[in-house]
Enzyme design. Structure first.
Site, PDB file in Angstrom:
ATOM      1  N   HIS A  73       0.830  -1.220   0.000  1.00 35.23           N
ATOM      2  CA  HIS A  73       0.000   0.000   0.000  1.00 35.23           C
ATOM      3  C   HIS A  73       0.864   1.270   0.000  1.00 35.23           C
ATOM      4  O   HIS A  73       0.688   2.128  -0.884  1.00 35.23           O
ATOM      5  CB  HIS A  73      -0.958  -0.025   1.192  1.00 35.23           C
ATOM      6  N   HIS A  97       3.839   6.944   5.529  1.00 35.79           N
ATOM      7  CA  HIS A  97       2.667   7.689   5.994  1.00 35.79           C
ATOM      8  C   HIS A  97       1.850   6.967   7.070  1.00 35.79           C
ATOM      9  O   HIS A  97       1.105   7.601   7.811  1.00 35.79           O
ATOM     10  CB  HIS A  97       1.769   8.094   4.811  1.00 35.79           C
ATOM     11  N   GLU A 101       1.096   6.046  12.841  1.00 27.93           N
ATOM     12  CA  GLU A 101      -0.257   5.659  13.238  1.00 27.93           C
ATOM     13  C   GLU A 101      -0.375   4.179  13.589  1.00 27.93           C
ATOM     14  O   GLU A 101      -1.056   3.811  14.536  1.00 27.93           O
ATOM     15  CB  GLU A 101      -1.218   5.999  12.091  1.00 27.93           C
ATOM     16  N   ASP A 102       0.297   3.320  12.800  1.00 26.28           N
ATOM     17  CA  ASP A 102       0.062   1.876  12.926  1.00 26.28           C
ATOM     18  C   ASP A 102       1.231   1.065  13.471  1.00 26.28           C
ATOM     19  O   ASP A 102       1.053  -0.093  13.828  1.00 26.28           O
ATOM     20  CB  ASP A 102      -0.312   1.293  11.555  1.00 26.28           C
ATOM     21  N   ASP A 164      -3.127   8.286  -1.294  1.00 25.82           N
ATOM     22  CA  ASP A 164      -3.483   7.254  -0.314  1.00 25.82           C
ATOM     23  C   ASP A 164      -4.954   6.863  -0.461  1.00 25.82           C
ATOM     24  O   ASP A 164      -5.312   5.684  -0.549  1.00 25.82           O
ATOM     25  CB  ASP A 164      -3.199   7.823   1.088  1.00 25.82           C
ATOM     26  N   ASP A 284     -24.492  15.054 -24.254  1.00 28.60           N
ATOM     27  CA  ASP A 284     -23.065  15.383 -24.386  1.00 28.60           C
ATOM     28  C   ASP A 284     -22.176  14.337 -23.706  1.00 28.60           C
ATOM     29  O   ASP A 284     -21.240  14.664 -22.993  1.00 28.60           O
ATOM     30  CB  ASP A 284     -22.766  16.778 -23.833  1.00 28.60           C
TER      31      ASP A 284
END
Length: 754
Positions: A73, A97, A101-102, A164, A284
């Site tokens: 990812h 990134h 956080e993880d 992301d 269109d």
């Protein structure tokens, strides 16, 4: 919906050891990334490789919902950033990134390893899970505000975030279906509009399409089949148009590049939904882009096309002379092609095409192909700067989000200043929005406006081509009523900021008056000044109240968040410790004259108090009425009639919050009073009553009538502006003498008549 995540939206990673095949897939995907880094120098590529190794180690054992190693990812996000030719720092942040956080990696670790710039980018992308919020909505708003402010300081934050989100949406099929809705709605409401606002049209269209497919799979499928059928039916027609256009440009001796363009399924669906059309009525769906060498060639190409096919009236737009707010430039025209089918053509230069597809990212794309030029203008910076302005005036995250959301919708109108400068405003914007877009001082002092030379109300909505002249006055201030019609986040935040500042200043003045009076009741004639001799005294008092500054304490007193009597007693104790004795004569005099029902001193009112004092709508006191003041928590001073039923209930429950209030001998403005007039239902009766009120100089501010019809008698309820009780008595006498009036009485809460 408001964003809550910067990583994979669902299917949190499980600590499963990847198979050798999966590890090989991750290595292969990084090899594909390095193949896209040919625009970087070897030293930068090595830095990106170091970030990959760090991220790979941090995410070791984490698996995505698809079963692939989680590192695939961040690699995919970095690859999308590489397509925009972002610099090495941005690519490193893309790879890292999710590390904070993880993976338990800290910001100081990233600073030490990769430098402060990369760590700031990663931090801007990290949500606020570690903080405690009262509600999920509050958490969402705060996360969104953090991301947008990081973006305003460095636009690379939002580019990485959009990359992301794009990869997460591309792989949403691997996530449990119950999580599709929230993620897709969030994408459609927030990320797609941000991409559009910054000119990232390719990303904007892809995010919309992916969100539509997962939000409404059945409708997406039906439309997809319909478009495929239409495509096969009209293939010959489109090919014929392309051949004829190519021949026409060849005969004209123009070198052009022609590319087909098909409307996205989501834009077809939205057009059908908004305009209530069937699929067959959307004409269109197909169009062409004509890429030409220069701006002059755009207009020449337009002439060539208009010689070939007839233009549809009203469907020509010149976005070259007047670019869109996100920097987009092109000529648009819709022509009636063979078999009467409408075909849209867009003429633009190669540079315009890069900006049209990539928006703010065009800065890096241009820099990569023109390394000698470092002064290419960044698009969208005006909007980004306005985010910082709004944040400066709006500390509340939910309010900040409310302001910004208004600015995210794409439609715009183009208007002119008296000096012929063109300005883009959101559709629905008013004269006041225009004034604030020029300068906040112009907005604050606006009193009137002219559109195309004709005076108009300030709430008038702007239309394309309007020439607007704003009239200002040095003494004018923003009107709270403007918040009911302004459209832009900038105008709304400026008005609210001014009103809050005004209310704070007035509350501080009221708080100082209350504390001074409460201190007099303790035997001290005046507040100790905030000077060097008394600094320690004020510090001790502020520690007791929990306020940071003397001004904050006085504001809290004025807003009713603290009781002046309690603070005064504490201040008296502190002053006694320093040897200062109370004046016994002053205590006796203050207590003798104090109102028997109140616990603090008296405040004199003349109507000039604005935001710090409210006159209760339940009983509507006017000068001459006996009154009491209630310090509501955070509301400031609310003035009631002393026999008001609401005030009686509050006094029974919260007696210490009541203070004595008196009317000034000379009030500076009229006050509203409620009047109930019972009349015989006859022709012209309302006009007669209104005339009677006008004859005694009572302005009608509101009128309400009974809903029942064909009654012999009916009630009219008026709000009228009067000077004082004497003026109201004169009004009542005049009303009672008026023909057809059966009864006139003053309206009060809990009582029917005066």
């Amino acid at each position: 919906m408001i964003p809550t995540s910067t990583g994979q939206p669902a299917g949190r990673k499980a600590p499963v050891v990847p198979t050798p095949a999966a590890a090989n897939a991750a290595a292969a995907s990084f090899a594909a990334l390095t193949a896209k880094l040919d625009y970087l120098d070897p030293a930068d590529i090595e830095q990106v490789r170091q970030a990959y190794r760090f991220a790979d180690e941090a995410h070791l054992g984490q698996i995505r919902a698809s079963g692939e190693p989680y590192i695939t990812h961040p690699i995919a996000v970095a690859a999308r950033c590489a397509e925009w030719k972002l610099d090495a720092q941005a690519l490193m942040a893309a790879l890292l990134h999710d590390a904070i956080e993880d993976c338990g990696v800290t910001k100081p670790q990233l600073i030490e390893r990769f430098g402060a710039a990369v760590a700031e980018l990663v931090d801007g992308l990290t949500k606020l899970d570690k903080l405690q919020f009262n509600t999920r909505e509050e958490s969402q708003a705060e996360s969104f505000r953090k991301m947008l402010l990081a973006m305003a300081r460095d636009v690379r934050v939002i580019l990485i975030k959009l990359a992301d989100r794009t990869h997460n949406m591309r792989t949403l099929d691997d996530v449990p279906r119950e999580k599709w809705g929230r993620t897709s709605r969030e994408t459609l409401d927030i990320y797609a509009p941000i991409a559009h606002r910054l000119g990232l049209n390719a990303t904007y269209r892809e995010l919309q399409e992916l969100a539509f497919r997962h939000l409404q799979p059945w409708r997406h499928g039906v439309l997809d089949k319909a478009v495929q059928k239409a495509r096969s039916r009209r293939r010959d027609l489109i090919q014929k148009v392309q051949r004829e256009v190519e021949q026409a440009f060849e005969q004209a001796g123009m070198k052009v590049r022609i590319a087909g363009r098909e409307k996205t399924l989501y834009s077809i669906y939205r057009k059908m939904d908004e305009k209530h059309l069937s699929f067959a009525q959307v004409t269109d769906i197909y169009g062409f882009r004509v890429i030409v060498p220069s701006i002059t060639d755009c207009y020449t190409a337009l002439g060539v096309l208009h010689q070939m096919y007839k233009p549809v009236p009203g469907r020509f737009k010149d976005h070259i002379a007047i670019p869109k707010v996100n920097g987009y430039q092109s000529l648009h025209t819709t022509l009636v092609g063979p078999s009467g089918v409408n075909v849209e053509f867009q003429m633009r230069t190669e540079a315009m095409h890069v900006v049209a597809e990539s928006g703010v990212a065009a800065h890096w794309l241009y820099k990569a192909s023109h390394p000698e030029s470092d002064n290419s203008e960044r698009l969208g910076t005006k909007w980004l700067q306005s985010l910082l302005d709004i944040q400066h005036e709006t500390r509340d995250a939910a309010e900040f989000w409310d302001h910004v959301k208004i600015d995210l919708f794409p439609d715009a109108v183009y208007v002119f200043t008296p000096k012929s400068q063109i300005m883009a405003m959101p559709r629905g914007a008013t004269v006041v929005d225009f004034a604030y877009s020029i300068h906040s001082d112009v907005g604050d002092r606006t009193v009137a406006a002219k559109i195309n030379g004709v005076q108009v109300p300030l709430r008038t909505e702007l239309k394309n081509g309007d020439v607007i002249e704003v009239v200002t006055a040095a003494v004018s201030t923003p009107n709270p009523a403007w918040l009911g019609f302004v459209r832009t986040g900038r105008a709304r935040s400026k008005i609210r900021h001014h009103l809050k500042t005004l209310a704070q200043a007035e509350s501080q003045e009221l708080g100082e008056k209350l504390l001074s009076q409460a201190l007099r009741a303790e035997g001290i004639k005046q507040l100790p000044p905030e000077d060097g001799d008394n600094a320690a005294l004020w510090d001790k008092l502020l520690r007791f109240t929990g306020n940071r500054t003397r001004q904050e304490l006085l504001t809290d007193l004025g807003l009713g968040k603290r009781i002046a009597g309690i603070v005064a007693k504490r201040l008296m104790t502190l002053m006694a410790e320093r040897g200062q004795k109370p004046d016994a004569l002053l205590i006796t005099r203050e207590r003798f004259t104090a109102h028997e029902n109140v616990s603090q001193g008296s405040v004199v009112l003349d109507g000039s108090e604005n935001a710090s004092v409210q006159f209760a709508a339940c009983c509507r006191p006017i000068p001459g009425d006996p009154i009491v003041g209630y310090l509501g928590r955070g509301e400031g001073l609310v003035v009631h009639l002393d026999d008001c039923a609401v005030a009686r209930r509050l006094q029974h429950k919260d007696a210490e919050r009541f203070i004595g209030v008196d009317w000034s001998d000379e009030p500076v403005r009229p006050f509203e009073a409620g009047v109930l007039v019972t009349v015989q239902n006859s022709k012209g009766v309302l006009a007669r009553v209104a005339s009677a009120l006008a004859s005694v100089e009572a302005d009608i501010t509101h009128v309400d009538m009974d809903d029942e019809r064909a009654q012999d008698a009916t009630d009219l309820r008026f709000l009228i502006a009067v000077r004082d009780r004497v003026h109201l008595d004169a009004v009542m006498r005049t009303l009672k003498r008026t023909p057809s009036v059966m009864r006139a009485q003053r309206l009060r809460a809990g009582r029917s008549a005066a």
